[in-house]
Scaffold this motif. Structure first.
Motif, mmCIF file in Angstrom:
data_model
loop_
_atom_site.group_PDB
_atom_site.id
_atom_site.type_symbol
_atom_site.label_atom_id
_atom_site.label_comp_id
_atom_site.label_asym_id
_atom_site.label_seq_id
_atom_site.Cartn_x
_atom_site.Cartn_y
_atom_site.Cartn_z
ATOM 1 N N VAL A 176 0.818 -1.224 0.000
ATOM 2 C CA VAL A 176 0.000 0.000 0.000
ATOM 3 C C VAL A 176 0.842 1.260 0.000
ATOM 4 O O VAL A 176 0.306 2.361 -0.047
ATOM 5 C CB VAL A 176 -0.963 0.040 1.222
ATOM 6 C CG1 VAL A 176 -1.852 -1.194 1.242
ATOM 7 C CG2 VAL A 176 -0.188 0.177 2.535
ATOM 8 N N ALA A 231 -8.976 -4.033 6.140
ATOM 9 C CA ALA A 231 -8.684 -3.450 4.831
ATOM 10 C C ALA A 231 -8.737 -4.504 3.729
ATOM 11 O O ALA A 231 -9.127 -4.204 2.592
ATOM 12 C CB ALA A 231 -7.316 -2.781 4.847
ATOM 13 N N ARG A 274 -4.285 -5.039 -5.582
ATOM 14 C CA ARG A 274 -3.543 -4.180 -4.658
ATOM 15 C C ARG A 274 -4.518 -3.481 -3.712
ATOM 16 O O ARG A 274 -5.484 -2.867 -4.154
ATOM 17 C CB ARG A 274 -2.747 -3.134 -5.433
ATOM 18 C CG ARG A 274 -1.974 -2.186 -4.531
ATOM 19 C CD ARG A 274 -1.047 -1.313 -5.335
ATOM 20 N NE ARG A 274 -0.314 -0.393 -4.463
ATOM 21 C CZ ARG A 274 0.825 0.202 -4.802
ATOM 22 N NH1 ARG A 274 1.353 -0.042 -5.979
ATOM 23 N NH2 ARG A 274 1.425 1.022 -3.961
ATOM 24 N N PRO A 275 -4.259 -3.588 -2.390
ATOM 25 C CA PRO A 275 -5.183 -2.963 -1.430
ATOM 26 C C PRO A 275 -5.069 -1.451 -1.424
ATOM 27 O O PRO A 275 -4.054 -0.882 -1.788
ATOM 28 C CB PRO A 275 -4.734 -3.557 -0.082
ATOM 29 C CG PRO A 275 -3.281 -3.900 -0.295
ATOM 30 C CD PRO A 275 -3.169 -4.320 -1.728
ATOM 31 N N SER A 276 -6.144 -0.819 -0.974
ATOM 32 C CA SER A 276 -6.155 0.625 -0.842
ATOM 33 C C SER A 276 -5.307 1.046 0.347
ATOM 34 O O SER A 276 -5.203 0.325 1.340
ATOM 35 C CB SER A 276 -7.591 1.124 -0.652
ATOM 36 O OG SER A 276 -7.594 2.480 -0.267
ATOM 37 N N ALA A 326 -6.042 3.412 2.299
ATOM 38 C CA ALA A 326 -6.916 4.043 3.304
ATOM 39 C C ALA A 326 -6.955 3.244 4.574
ATOM 40 O O ALA A 326 -6.813 2.032 4.563
ATOM 41 C CB ALA A 326 -8.309 4.158 2.722
#
Length: 207
Positions: free
Chosen positions: A154, A173, A203-205, A207
């Motif tokens: 991230v 997440a 791909r993870p955020s 946030a």
């Protein structure tokens, strides 16, 4: 990586006639082991293992049916804090394995595979201490920390903000159900699921 390879060659030569020679062979391609310990202390130099959880990852699969879930008899009485966290009392562990037998089973299960976990360096330091004290073995397994792996996935250089590596945040997440905390096998399973999601999912955020 290069240094680990050199040590692997050295220990392989030293252990060439030992029943533990397999620990220094090349790891099976695409195989890892997710690992977690529950211990009597947060200090790796003095912590005793009270339970071991491990599960193999092969390709994109978690081999639940081949999991390792062991309890060990500690050499000291458990403190109140330890009991509160792990919900294991001294009497609950009296039918557990002697430490050497448990470590032997674990090493046979792991072999030369890379180890996956949340804060895996802590568990590996303890495992190395046990292996050296009980079996006169040095371990050179590669480590994959899922907290750091998440941060790497991230990371956005232009933002200049470190990623939140809290386990509950990571699971939220990644939309992974967080299993019971402070139970060795559940924590190993959490790490295995996070690893697969980060390796093979989108791909993870940040946030």
């Amino acid at each position: 990586m290069l240094l680990r390879g050199l040590y692997r060659q050295l220990y392989s030569h030293q252990q060439r006639h030992s029943p533990y020679h397999y620990l220094y062979e090349p790891a099976p391609v695409g195989e890892l082991v997710a690992l977690d310990f529950e211990t009597t202390s947060l200090k790796a130099s003095e912590a005793e293992i009270v339970s071991i959880g491990a599960v193999k990852i092969v390709g994109k699969q978690i081999l639940h049916s081949q999991r390792l879930d062991l309890k060990l008899r500690p050499g000291v009485r458990l403190g109140a804090t330890s009991i509160k966290v792990h919900r294991l009392r001294h009497q609950d562990l009296q039918q557990g394995l002697p430490p050497q037998q448990g470590i032997e089973q674990l090493l046979e299960y792991i072999g030369p595979r890379p180890l996956v976990g949340y804060n895996i360096a802590y568990d590996f330091r303890i495992l190395k201490r046990y292996a050296k004290q009980l079996l006169q073995l040095q371990l050179v397994n590669q480590l994959v920390d899922v907290g750091q792996l998440y941060a790497d996935r991230v990371h956005l250089p232009h933002e200049g903000m470190p990623a939140n590596q809290d386990l509950a945040h990571i699971c939220d997440a990644l939309q992974i159900p967080l299993s019971a905390r402070h139970q060795a096998y559940d924590d190993a399973l959490n790490a295995a699921m996070i690893y697969l999601r980060l390796q093979f999912g989108p791909r993870p955020s940040a946030a």
